[in-house]
Write a protein that holds these residues in place. Structure first.
Motif, short mmCIF file in Angstrom:
data_model
loop_
_atom_site.label_atom_id
_atom_site.label_comp_id
_atom_site.label_asym_id
_atom_site.label_seq_id
_atom_site.Cartn_x
_atom_site.Cartn_y
_atom_site.Cartn_z
N LEU A 57 0.82 -1.20 -0.16
CA LEU A 57 0.00 -0.02 -0.11
C LEU A 57 0.71 1.34 -0.08
N ARG A 58 2.01 1.34 -0.56
CA ARG A 58 2.94 2.25 -0.47
C ARG A 58 2.46 3.66 -1.04
N PRO A 59 1.85 3.35 -2.29
CA PRO A 59 1.20 4.64 -3.15
C PRO A 59 0.17 5.44 -2.34
N ALA A 60 -0.73 4.55 -1.54
CA ALA A 60 -1.66 5.30 -0.72
C ALA A 60 -1.04 6.10 0.53
N PHE A 61 -0.03 5.68 1.02
CA PHE A 61 0.55 6.43 2.07
C PHE A 61 1.48 7.65 1.76
N ASN A 62 1.80 7.83 0.28
CA ASN A 62 2.34 9.10 -0.34
C ASN A 62 3.91 9.04 0.00
N GLU A 63 4.50 7.71 0.17
CA GLU A 63 5.80 7.33 0.43
C GLU A 63 6.65 7.56 -0.96
N LYS A 64 7.78 7.88 -0.59
CA LYS A 64 8.75 7.82 -2.02
C LYS A 64 8.74 6.66 -2.51
N PRO A 65 8.94 6.68 -3.95
CA PRO A 65 9.12 5.20 -4.59
C PRO A 65 9.98 4.53 -4.27
N LEU A 66 10.07 2.99 -4.09
CA LEU A 66 11.16 2.21 -3.80
C LEU A 66 12.00 2.08 -5.16
N PRO A 67 13.30 2.01 -4.97
CA PRO A 67 14.33 1.63 -6.06
C PRO A 67 13.82 0.31 -6.57
#
Length: 80
Positions: A57-67
């Motif tokens: 759910l990384r995009p839903a929490f506005n985190e920077k993208p993973l490498p």
């Protein structure tokens, strides 16, 4: 004849026993089978809860993208 006497005294085996169809693995309603199914379900829930915010759910929490290498690692381990 000793060979015939030996064959006559051999234990009788049913066709199901010879094929292995009456074995433990052939009965899907056994508690052991259900144990492994529920173990897999519990593992999926733990993985989803543990990696939900940081990966799934990384995009839903506005985190920077993973490498890219971490994204490939996460996808590979999830599919495996």
């Amino acid at each position: 004849m000793p060979i015939l006497r030996c064959l006559r005294s051999a234990p009788q085996v049913s066709v199901r026993q010879a094929r292995g169809t009456d074995s433990v693995a052939a009965n899907p309603d056994r508690p052991r089978s259900r144990f492994f199914v529920w173990s897999a379900v519990v593992m999926l829930v733990v993985i989803a809860l543990g990696f939900g915010k940081s990966f799934f759910l990384r995009p839903a929490f506005n985190e920077k993208p993973l490498p890219l290498y971490l994204l490939l690692h996460g996808v590979t381990m999830t599919v495996w």
